[in-house]
Design a protein around this motif. Structure first.
Motif, PDB file in Angstrom:
ATOM      1  N   LEU A 259     -58.858 -25.386  63.326  1.00 17.44           N
ATOM      2  CA  LEU A 259     -59.354 -25.499  62.051  1.00 17.44           C
ATOM      3  C   LEU A 259     -60.949 -26.224  62.315  1.00 17.44           C
ATOM      4  O   LEU A 259     -61.193 -27.032  62.779  1.00 17.44           O
TER       5      LEU A 259
ATOM      6  N   ASP B 111     -63.077 -27.637  60.430  1.00 12.02           N
ATOM      7  CA  ASP B 111     -63.301 -28.675  59.222  1.00 12.02           C
ATOM      8  C   ASP B 111     -62.484 -30.021  59.493  1.00 12.02           C
ATOM      9  O   ASP B 111     -61.500 -29.650  60.285  1.00 12.02           O
TER      10      ASP B 111
ATOM     11  N   ARG C  73     -58.263 -35.150  54.501  1.00 10.89           N
ATOM     12  CA  ARG C  73     -57.431 -34.242  55.101  1.00 10.89           C
ATOM     13  C   ARG C  73     -56.664 -35.321  55.993  1.00 10.89           C
ATOM     14  O   ARG C  73     -55.232 -34.946  56.228  1.00 10.89           O
TER      15      ARG C  73
ATOM     16  N   ASN D  93     -52.823 -33.723  54.910  1.00  7.99           N
ATOM     17  CA  ASN D  93     -52.661 -32.213  54.886  1.00  7.99           C
ATOM     18  C   ASN D  93     -53.219 -31.758  56.446  1.00  7.99           C
ATOM     19  O   ASN D  93     -52.579 -30.602  56.593  1.00  7.99           O
TER      20      ASN D  93
ATOM     21  N   LEU E 223     -51.091 -28.706  58.094  1.00  9.07           N
ATOM     22  CA  LEU E 223     -51.689 -27.690  58.764  1.00  9.07           C
ATOM     23  C   LEU E 223     -50.942 -27.308  60.217  1.00  9.07           C
ATOM     24  O   LEU E 223     -50.940 -26.331  60.466  1.00  9.07           O
TER      25      LEU E 223
ATOM     26  N   ARG F 107     -49.058 -24.289  59.763  1.00 12.20           N
ATOM     27  CA  ARG F 107     -49.880 -23.086  59.809  1.00 12.20           C
ATOM     28  C   ARG F 107     -50.298 -22.869  61.255  1.00 12.20           C
ATOM     29  O   ARG F 107     -51.475 -22.312  61.629  1.00 12.20           O
TER      30      ARG F 107
ATOM     31  N   GLU G 124     -61.164 -23.173  56.785  1.00 14.05           N
ATOM     32  CA  GLU G 124     -59.959 -22.777  56.057  1.00 14.05           C
ATOM     33  C   GLU G 124     -59.746 -21.405  55.101  1.00 14.05           C
ATOM     34  O   GLU G 124     -58.837 -20.981  55.139  1.00 14.05           O
ATOM     35  N   LYS G 125     -61.043 -21.058  54.629  1.00 12.23           N
ATOM     36  CA  LYS G 125     -60.916 -19.780  53.957  1.00 12.23           C
ATOM     37  C   LYS G 125     -60.596 -18.394  54.887  1.00 12.23           C
ATOM     38  O   LYS G 125     -59.817 -17.909  54.378  1.00 12.23           O
TER      39      LYS G 125
ATOM     40  N   LEU H 137     -58.779 -18.839  57.730  1.00 13.32           N
ATOM     41  CA  LEU H 137     -57.336 -19.484  58.032  1.00 13.32           C
ATOM     42  C   LEU H 137     -56.583 -18.641  56.833  1.00 13.32           C
ATOM     43  O   LEU H 137     -55.371 -17.981  57.143  1.00 13.32           O
ATOM     44  N   ASP H 138     -56.845 -18.984  55.606  1.00 14.51           N
ATOM     45  CA  ASP H 138     -55.995 -18.584  54.718  1.00 14.51           C
ATOM     46  C   ASP H 138     -56.033 -16.934  54.716  1.00 14.51           C
ATOM     47  O   ASP H 138     -54.928 -16.293  54.291  1.00 14.51           O
TER      48      ASP H 138
END
Length: 368
Positions: A17, A19, A24, A29, A33, A37, A295-296, A298-299
């Motif tokens: 990640l 970030d 987090r 959070n 992840l 994830r 994260e954008k 990753l999503d």
């Protein structure tokens, strides 16, 4: 767990990640992840920290305490950021214990030292000692002055994330610096198996710069090459990495316990809305690499990324044809990479000043 992200991880790609924030870490959070994830590492930079600190009340108490002790802005930044990285390292410690090359958290040397070899070495040493976690990575820029600093800190047993790599030529120098550091560490009797490194090869910025130049040239041939340079550049970098792994020099280091310096695809957020938002992930799938994503991205991969196995091995000739075509329409690739590094260092320093101003503002509020 996202099936698409699991497919990416099963293909041998380590998902990190791009970030980090105290929110987090403390809210759970980051742990989520990791659990849900397939995230097995974290990268940071001053811009990330500036955003986290500006928007995070969780820093206020520590800022107040440091202000009361008379800390200056540099000391406050150092304390805030190393604490976040140390705590993130602890969350990722189980990942690291299972696979030592992952579970990593990166923290950057002060960007104003990008052209100062000795200053970079000193900053790396101080950060390594302060974080005091075996799964930390110290980020050092691949500037000309950064290259000898990489060798020096690797030789001391400090694990490194080399950042701001744009060209294959510079990447070769980075790999050489890593091996030189390992050779010095070996000769000094250090355990090479404890030293790790990744080489962060920047992706999206290459398309941004070259596409701009292709549009200035115009014409069907030039415009038809848009969106191809970044992936081609990364694939050529991977071919260079494979060459090194097959060299006698590397084999001797591997026999002494050395770990490969894994390629890390950085700057993977897609800037051009005309391109797939997973372009710099799905087109660079190859085992033994790292992809660090905001994260954008990753999503986006979790939602609709299509992973079809190795997309890199054996693609060097095709990638070279892209570069030959770019040269043929008038792109000066050497100039592109000089411009990208200059801009990268400028942004690197700019993000530090942004962090300084953000923290200065928080210190002012804490003093009232």
């Amino acid at each position: 767990m996202s099936d698409r992200l699991k497919t990416l991880a099963d293909a041998g790609v380590s998902i990190w990640l791009d970030d980090l924030s105290r929110e987090r870490v403390e809210s759970g959070n980051l742990a989520t992840l990791v659990a849900e994830r397939s995230v097995v590492g974290v990268t940071t930079n001053p811009t990330i920290f500036a955003g986290a600190i500006a928007n995070g009340e969780r820093y206020d108490a520590q800022v107040r305490q440091l202000v009361e002790k008379g800390a200056d802005v540099d000391e406050v930044i150092f304390e805030l950021t190393t604490e976040d990285v140390r705590n993130a390292c602890d969350i990722l410690a189980p990942v690291h214990q299972e696979a030592a090359w992952d579970g990593r958290v990166s923290i950057e040397v002060e960007p104003t030292l990008a052209t100062d070899t000795e200053g970079t070495i000193a900053s790396a040493q101080r950060l390594w000692q302060a974080v005091d976690r075996p799964n930390a990575l110290i980020k050092i820029p691949a500037t000309r002055e950064g290259i000898p600093a990489i060798t020096a800190v690797i030789a001391q047993g400090i694990s490194v994330n080399v950042t701001l790599i744009f060209s294959v030529e510079r990447y070769r120098a980075v790999m050489d610096a890593y091996m030189s550091g390992l050779e010095q560490a070996r000769d000094a009797g250090l355990d090479l198996s404890t030293i790790h490194s990744v080489a962060s090869f920047f992706v999206s910025r290459v398309d941004t710069e070259i596409d701009k130049r292709l549009e200035a040239i115009g014409g069907e041939e030039a415009l038809g090459l848009r969106g191809q340079a970044a992936v081609a550049n990364a694939r050529l970098a991977y071919a260079a990495y494979q060459e090194v792994l097959q060299s006698d020099r590397w084999r001797q280091l591997a026999e002494a316990g050395a770990n490969p310096q894994r390629p890390l695809w950085a700057s993977t957020g897609v800037k051009n809305p005309d391109y797939s938002d997973t372009l710099y992930v799905t087109e660079l799938v190859v085992a033994g690499t790292v992809n660090t994503m905001p994260e954008k991205t990753l999503d986006a991969v979790a939602d609709h990324g299509e992973v079809h196995g190795d997309a890199v091995t054996g693609t060097a000739a095709e990638a070279q044809r892209v570069f030959d075509a770019l040269t043929a329409v008038g792109i000066d690739l050497d100039d592109v990479f000089v411009a990208l590094e200059d801009e990268g260092v400028e942004k690197f320093v700019g993000s530090w000043h942004e962090l300084v101003e953000t923290v200065r503002g928080q210190m002012g509020a804490a003093a009232q």
